[in-house]
Design a protein around this motif. Structure first.
Motif, PDB file in Angstrom:
ATOM      1  N   LEU A  54      -8.314   1.099   0.574  1.00 60.61           N
ATOM      2  CA  LEU A  54      -7.920   1.639  -0.733  1.00 60.61           C
ATOM      3  C   LEU A  54      -7.340   3.045  -0.602  1.00 60.61           C
ATOM      4  CD1 LEU A  54     -10.753   0.375  -3.089  1.00 60.61           C
ATOM      5  CD2 LEU A  54      -8.363  -0.333  -3.037  1.00 60.61           C
ATOM      6  N   GLY A  55      -7.801   3.783   0.385  1.00 60.11           N
ATOM      7  CA  GLY A  55      -7.254   5.115   0.630  1.00 60.11           C
ATOM      8  C   GLY A  55      -5.777   5.073   0.958  1.00 60.11           C
ATOM      9  N   VAL A  58      -4.004   4.381  -2.413  1.00 63.40           N
ATOM     10  CA  VAL A  58      -4.055   5.518  -3.335  1.00 63.40           C
ATOM     11  C   VAL A  58      -3.220   6.683  -2.813  1.00 63.40           C
ATOM     12  CG1 VAL A  58      -5.603   7.265  -4.321  1.00 63.40           C
ATOM     13  CG2 VAL A  58      -6.241   4.868  -4.362  1.00 63.40           C
ATOM     14  N   SER A  59      -3.177   6.865  -1.501  1.00 68.87           N
ATOM     15  CA  SER A  59      -2.401   7.979  -0.952  1.00 68.87           C
ATOM     16  C   SER A  59      -0.903   7.798  -1.222  1.00 68.87           C
ATOM     17  CB  SER A  59      -2.651   8.144   0.540  1.00 68.87           C
ATOM     18  OG  SER A  59      -2.140   7.041   1.255  1.00 68.87           O
ATOM     19  N   ALA A  61       0.252   6.717  -3.961  1.00 68.79           N
ATOM     20  CA  ALA A  61       0.462   7.073  -5.368  1.00 68.79           C
ATOM     21  C   ALA A  61       0.667   8.575  -5.527  1.00 68.79           C
ATOM     22  CB  ALA A  61      -0.719   6.617  -6.207  1.00 68.79           C
ATOM     23  N   SER A  63      -1.385  11.053  -6.211  1.00 67.95           N
ATOM     24  CA  SER A  63      -2.027  11.567  -7.417  1.00 67.95           C
ATOM     25  C   SER A  63      -3.387  12.140  -7.041  1.00 67.95           C
ATOM     26  CB  SER A  63      -2.202  10.440  -8.431  1.00 67.95           C
ATOM     27  OG  SER A  63      -3.072  10.835  -9.457  1.00 67.95           O
ATOM     28  N   ALA A  66      -6.278  10.204  -8.814  1.00 64.11           N
ATOM     29  CA  ALA A  66      -6.613   8.913  -8.210  1.00 64.11           C
ATOM     30  C   ALA A  66      -7.366   9.126  -6.902  1.00 64.11           C
ATOM     31  CB  ALA A  66      -5.353   8.095  -7.970  1.00 64.11           C
ATOM     32  N   THR A  67      -6.940  10.094  -6.127  1.00 58.82           N
ATOM     33  CA  THR A  67      -7.605  10.387  -4.864  1.00 58.82           C
ATOM     34  C   THR A  67      -9.030  10.875  -5.099  1.00 58.82           C
ATOM     35  OG1 THR A  67      -5.480  10.951  -3.878  1.00 58.82           O
ATOM     36  CG2 THR A  67      -7.444  11.717  -2.720  1.00 58.82           C
ATOM     37  N   LEU A  70     -11.221   7.990  -6.130  1.00 59.58           N
ATOM     38  CA  LEU A  70     -11.533   7.142  -4.978  1.00 59.58           C
ATOM     39  C   LEU A  70     -12.661   7.757  -4.147  1.00 59.58           C
ATOM     40  CD1 LEU A  70     -10.577   4.662  -3.104  1.00 59.58           C
ATOM     41  CD2 LEU A  70      -9.503   6.475  -1.775  1.00 59.58           C
TER      42      LEU A  70
END
Length: 107
Positions: A54-55, A58-59, A61, A63, A66-67, A70
């Motif tokens: 997921l990292g 999300v990275s 994105a 944001s 979001a980070t 997470l």
């Protein structure tokens, strides 16, 4: 459930980084195999693999919200699992724990 000190150590070590999880897998082999330690190895491995996967998503994105979400989400899952291991309890982590037990059932 009777949990001896060796099983408790393996369960606790599993939550100490991904390297700790690998060490715990080796600590919990053959004659030392414990369902308690295996349970926590599966939970910890699932937490770490999910975090990395997921990292990556999300990275991309880019944001900070979001980070941060997470990191906070997986920190809470990690604390939940780690305290369960310290207290000699078999508690599945919320949302993903049952899936981790099924996906990594061979450990």
């Amino acid at each position: 459930m009777e949990v001896n000190q060796q099983n408790s150590k393996a369960a606790t070590v599993a939550y100490l980084t991904i390297i700790g999880t690998v060490i715990a897998i080796f600590m919990n082999q053959d004659e030392n195999k414990s369902e308690f330690a295996s349970f926590h190895v599966r939970q910890a491995l699932g937490i770490f693999i999910s975090f990395f996967m997921l990292g990556i998503l999300v990275s991309s994105a880019d944001s900070w919200m979001a980070t941060t979400a997470l990191y906070l989400f997986f920190f809470i899952l990690w604390i939940y699992g780690f305290t369960g291991a310290l207290n000699n309890e078999k508690r599945e982590v919320p949302l993903l724990g049952a899936a981790f037990q099924k996906w990594f059932s061979s450990l």
